[in-house]
Design an enzyme around this catalytic site. Structure first.
Site, PDB file in Angstrom:
ATOM      1  N   ARG A  90      -8.622  -0.476   4.905  1.00 32.59           N
ATOM      2  CA  ARG A  90      -7.756   0.550   4.310  1.00 32.59           C
ATOM      3  C   ARG A  90      -6.439  -0.077   3.869  1.00 32.59           C
ATOM      4  O   ARG A  90      -5.815   0.386   2.933  1.00 32.59           O
ATOM      5  CB  ARG A  90      -7.452   1.654   5.317  1.00 32.59           C
ATOM      6  CG  ARG A  90      -8.650   2.469   5.716  1.00 32.59           C
ATOM      7  CD  ARG A  90      -8.237   3.691   6.486  1.00 32.59           C
ATOM      8  NE  ARG A  90      -7.182   4.420   5.768  1.00 32.59           N
ATOM      9  CZ  ARG A  90      -6.638   5.544   6.237  1.00 32.59           C
ATOM     10  NH1 ARG A  90      -7.024   6.030   7.388  1.00 32.59           N
ATOM     11  NH2 ARG A  90      -5.711   6.170   5.561  1.00 32.59           N
ATOM     12  N   ARG A 104       0.990  14.187  13.411  1.00 32.92           N
ATOM     13  CA  ARG A 104       1.321  14.025  11.987  1.00 32.92           C
ATOM     14  C   ARG A 104       1.608  15.366  11.297  1.00 32.92           C
ATOM     15  O   ARG A 104       0.895  15.776  10.373  1.00 32.92           O
ATOM     16  CB  ARG A 104       0.239  13.239  11.243  1.00 32.92           C
ATOM     17  CG  ARG A 104      -0.325  12.004  11.909  1.00 32.92           C
ATOM     18  CD  ARG A 104       0.504  10.742  11.842  1.00 32.92           C
ATOM     19  NE  ARG A 104       0.931  10.268  10.576  1.00 32.92           N
ATOM     20  CZ  ARG A 104       0.369   9.277   9.887  1.00 32.92           C
ATOM     21  NH1 ARG A 104      -0.724   8.737  10.334  1.00 32.92           N
ATOM     22  NH2 ARG A 104       0.882   8.863   8.750  1.00 32.92           N
ATOM     23  N   ASP A 152       4.856   0.334  12.136  1.00 35.07           N
ATOM     24  CA  ASP A 152       3.614  -0.243  11.606  1.00 35.07           C
ATOM     25  C   ASP A 152       3.424  -1.696  12.028  1.00 35.07           C
ATOM     26  O   ASP A 152       2.377  -2.275  11.743  1.00 35.07           O
ATOM     27  CB  ASP A 152       3.578  -0.147  10.073  1.00 35.07           C
ATOM     28  CG  ASP A 152       3.360   1.280   9.622  1.00 35.07           C
ATOM     29  OD1 ASP A 152       3.485   1.545   8.413  1.00 35.07           O
ATOM     30  OD2 ASP A 152       3.088   2.137  10.481  1.00 35.07           O
ATOM     31  N   LYS A 162       0.852  -1.208   0.000  1.00 33.59           N
ATOM     32  CA  LYS A 162       0.000   0.000   0.000  1.00 33.59           C
ATOM     33  C   LYS A 162       0.882   1.250   0.000  1.00 33.59           C
ATOM     34  O   LYS A 162       0.670   2.170  -0.791  1.00 33.59           O
ATOM     35  CB  LYS A 162      -0.875  -0.003   1.242  1.00 33.59           C
ATOM     36  CG  LYS A 162      -1.518   1.337   1.574  1.00 33.59           C
ATOM     37  CD  LYS A 162      -2.401   1.275   2.784  1.00 33.59           C
ATOM     38  CE  LYS A 162      -1.660   1.487   4.057  1.00 33.59           C
ATOM     39  NZ  LYS A 162      -1.415   2.874   4.445  1.00 33.59           N
TER      40      LYS A 162
HETATM   41  C1  EPZ Z   1       4.407   6.711   6.373  1.00 33.70           C
HETATM   42  O1  EPZ Z   1       3.685   7.792   6.917  1.00 33.70           O
HETATM   43  C2  EPZ Z   1       3.420   5.556   6.307  1.00 33.70           C
HETATM   44  N1  EPZ Z   1       2.273   5.926   5.479  1.00 33.70           N
HETATM   45  C3  EPZ Z   1       2.928   5.199   7.706  1.00 33.70           C
HETATM   46  O2  EPZ Z   1       2.130   4.034   7.584  1.00 33.70           O
HETATM   47  C4  EPZ Z   1       4.136   4.848   8.579  1.00 33.70           C
HETATM   48  O3  EPZ Z   1       3.679   4.602   9.905  1.00 33.70           O
HETATM   49  C5  EPZ Z   1       5.123   6.011   8.576  1.00 33.70           C
HETATM   50  O4  EPZ Z   1       5.506   6.328   7.217  1.00 33.70           O
HETATM   51  C6  EPZ Z   1       6.385   5.687   9.357  1.00 33.70           C
HETATM   52  O5  EPZ Z   1       6.987   4.547   8.817  1.00 33.70           O
HETATM   53  C7  EPZ Z   1       2.408   5.921   4.125  1.00 33.70           C
HETATM   54  O6  EPZ Z   1       3.461   5.631   3.600  1.00 33.70           O
HETATM   55  C8  EPZ Z   1       1.180   6.262   3.342  1.00 33.70           C
HETATM   56  P1  EPZ Z   1       6.618   9.867   8.484  1.00 33.70           P
HETATM   57  P2  EPZ Z   1       4.367   9.263   6.932  1.00 33.70           P
HETATM   58  O7  EPZ Z   1       6.572  11.190   7.832  1.00 33.70           O
HETATM   59  O8  EPZ Z   1       5.280   9.415   5.798  1.00 33.70           O
HETATM   60  C9  EPZ Z   1       7.196  12.912  11.994  1.00 33.70           C
HETATM   61  C10 EPZ Z   1       0.218   2.706   7.775  1.00 33.70           C
HETATM   62  O9  EPZ Z   1      -0.248   2.138   8.750  1.00 33.70           O
HETATM   63  N2  EPZ Z   1       7.105  13.952  10.949  1.00 33.70           N
HETATM   64  O10 EPZ Z   1       7.689   8.902   8.113  1.00 33.70           O
HETATM   65  O11 EPZ Z   1       3.285  10.251   7.124  1.00 33.70           O
HETATM   66  C11 EPZ Z   1       5.913  12.142  12.184  1.00 33.70           C
HETATM   67  O12 EPZ Z   1       5.029  12.831  13.068  1.00 33.70           O
HETATM   68  C12 EPZ Z   1       0.731   4.119   7.899  1.00 33.70           C
HETATM   69  O13 EPZ Z   1       0.349   2.190   6.635  1.00 33.70           O
HETATM   70  C13 EPZ Z   1       7.426  15.263  11.289  1.00 33.70           C
HETATM   71  O14 EPZ Z   1       7.759  15.567  12.420  1.00 33.70           O
HETATM   72  O15 EPZ Z   1       5.205   9.167   8.278  1.00 33.70           O
HETATM   73  C14 EPZ Z   1       6.397  10.837  12.757  1.00 33.70           C
HETATM   74  O16 EPZ Z   1       6.612  11.006  14.152  1.00 33.70           O
HETATM   75  C15 EPZ Z   1       0.476   4.694   9.285  1.00 33.70           C
HETATM   76  N3  EPZ Z   1       7.348  16.208  10.315  1.00 33.70           N
HETATM   77  C16 EPZ Z   1       7.743  10.613  12.057  1.00 33.70           C
HETATM   78  O17 EPZ Z   1       8.135  11.908  11.568  1.00 33.70           O
HETATM   79  C17 EPZ Z   1       6.987  15.927   9.020  1.00 33.70           C
HETATM   80  O18 EPZ Z   1       6.945  16.831   8.177  1.00 33.70           O
HETATM   81  C18 EPZ Z   1       7.680   9.652  10.887  1.00 33.70           C
HETATM   82  O19 EPZ Z   1       6.611  10.082  10.068  1.00 33.70           O
HETATM   83  C19 EPZ Z   1       6.668  14.579   8.708  1.00 33.70           C
HETATM   84  C20 EPZ Z   1       6.737  13.612   9.690  1.00 33.70           C
END
Ligand code: EPZ
Length: 420
Positions: A399, A121, A307, A22
């Site tokens: 989802r 997020r 995840d 996904k």
């Molecule tokens: C991706 O989300 C995945 N979703 C998430 O999977 C997954 O949990 C996550 O990566 C971490 O591996 C998709 O790929 C669609 P991040 P993403 O930006 O990219 C912080 C699932 O269940 N952060 O890597 O949104 C954030 O708050 C979903 O399939 C900032 O601080 O996650 C988090 O603590 C849930 N500033 C950490 O970084 C930003 O601008 C990692 O988030 C962006 C993120």
């Protein structure tokens, strides 16, 4: 609305075929906005989230044909530049249309994604990266307004408080592929899904090096053409089935998974006494006796994936002894604790830690799904529990897990879906 009814306490046996990832399909579908030429994406899982991305691409002016896990994407006239709140608020992954829209149109209006049960997020890293590429960013009425006369390559440090960001890396990579000059992303996400996106962009004519490492180098090109690409297997689905096999003392052959994408999980479980038989794309888990409690901390890839944290906690809930689950990526991702405790687990939250006192047995109960992976943890608990578990609000599961009930029934699980 539907609920899942699970009669637990049975060992499972047989083979399961893993679907496409996904979290690779979503950014790759967004990347088709970078070209007017037709693209073909194969092995796309049929999920609520990929359906939402199809609708989003159609709302932006693409024609999309989806049939049997193959998605064909064509242009029918100029792209629109707005991704509305209605779609972006239902799926955060939609936010990764921002980078390609800015690259293609030099402007975009994309709704800020809301938070969700696993955390606030934020998108500060996405916006920081775009500004570094000479994009003007304004935030108004819950929307990001992005504008750029021309995109100029830059050296961008994308590390955040919680480490690298998957979708920020995806957005910046897609914005940079047609920027003037060279872009270096430092502290880039190393997830296999980022590597898959880069490989798709390279097939479209992009010049990218270092994908899968913390430093990605992109040399801008003038134009990108169409591409035909097969999505990698879903490592989180595969990891969920591994944990489910161990929790139910089952003998399961997981086909079409990339064992090399799951080394943190496999290594952790081997330390607990689980025996694996792995080839490149087949993982056999055969657990007859009980395992030892082990603790984990989640990190960006190649660390233990956040995840799989909830699913791992469900397994440790059933493993007598003390174990600690620490989530350093999403410190609030513990909503599943309350539901597992309703089934007889003994877990308490202390800040970013879940302290688990493993019990011999948990019991079926009516429980509430809340987010995608917490719902998967409840399925694992329900399959291992004694008695009947009813999981409500299973749209969360739909989802991210393709044909889950069918796959589990083929393994001998007693699982049925009923209208609420
Ligand atoms: C991706 O989300 C995945 N979703 C998430 O999977 C997954 O949990 C996550 O990566 C971490 O591996 C998709 O790929 C669609 P991040 P993403 O930006 O990219 C912080 C699932 O269940 N952060 O890597 O949104 C954030 O708050 C979903 O399939 C900032 O601080 O996650 C988090 O603590 C849930 N500033 C950490 O970084 C930003 O601008 C990692 O988030 C962006 C993120």
């Amino acid at each position: 609305m539907y609920k899942l009814i699970i009669e637990g306490g049975k060992s499972l046996k047989g083979e399961v075929k893993i679907s496409g990832a996904k979290n690779s399909a979503l950014p790759i579908m967004a990347a088709t906005l970078l070209t007017d030429a037709p693209c073909v994406i194969r092995n796309v899982p049929k999920l609520r989230d990929t359906q939402t991305m199809v609708k989003l691409l159609q709302s932006l002016g693409k024609t999309v044909e989806a049939r049997n896990n193959v998605i064909k994407i064509f242009s029918n006239g100029p792209l629109k530049d707005t991704a509305g709140y209605d779609l972006v608020s239902t799926m955060r992954g939609s936010f990764c249309v921002l980078g390609p829209l800015v690259a293609k149109l030099r402007r975009a209006k994309v709704s800020l994604p809301g938070g969700c049960v696993i955390g606030v997020r934020p998108v500060d890293l996405h916006l920081k990266g775009l500004k570094a590429l000479n994009v003007k960013i304004e935030i108004e009425n819950g929307y990001v307004f992005a504008k750029a006369k021309n995109l100029r390559g830059a050296q961008i440090y994308l590390g955040g408080v919680f480490g690298s960001s998957v979708l920020a890396t995806a957005n910046i990579m897609m914005a940079a592929v047609m920027a003037q000059g060279k872009t270096i992303i430092e502290s880039a996400a190393c997830e296999p899904e980022i590597e898959d996106l880069a490989n798709f962009l390279i097939k479209m004519g992009a010049k990218i090096k270092g994908q899968g490492t913390p430093r990605i180098t992109i040399t801008g090109v003038k134009k990108l053409h169409g591409a035909d690409h097969r999505i990698i297997p879903d490592r989180i689905e595969a990891g969920t089935f591994i944990l489910l096999a161990v929790a139910t003392r089952s003998d399961i052959i997981i086909k079409g998974a990339c064992s090399s994408h799951l080394l943190a999980l496999i290594d952790t479980l081997q330390g607990a006494g689980v025996k694996f038989n792995c080839t490149d794309d087949v993982i056999r888990v055969k657990t007859k006796r009980s395992i030892a409690p082990v603790s984990i901390t989640t990190y960006p890839y190649p660390g233990f994936p956040t995840d799989l944290q909830a699913q791992f906690m469900a397994l440790m809930a059933l493993t007598p002894g003390i174990s600690v689950v620490t989530d350093k990526v999403y410190p609030d991702r513990f909503i599943h604790i309350a539901e597992l405790n309703r089934m007889g687990a003994n877990i308490r939250r202390e800040g970013i830690n879940g302290i688990i006192q493993g019990v011999k047995r948990i019991y079926g109960a009516p429980v509430m799904a809340s987010d995608l992976r917490a719902s998967a943890a409840l399925v694992i608990a329900g399959l291992a529990a004694k008695g009947k578990t009813e999981i409500h609000r299973i749209y969360h599961l739909e989802r991210g897990y393709e044909n889950l009930e069918k796959k589990l029934t083929l393994l001998g699980a007693k699982i049925t879906r009923k209208r609420e």
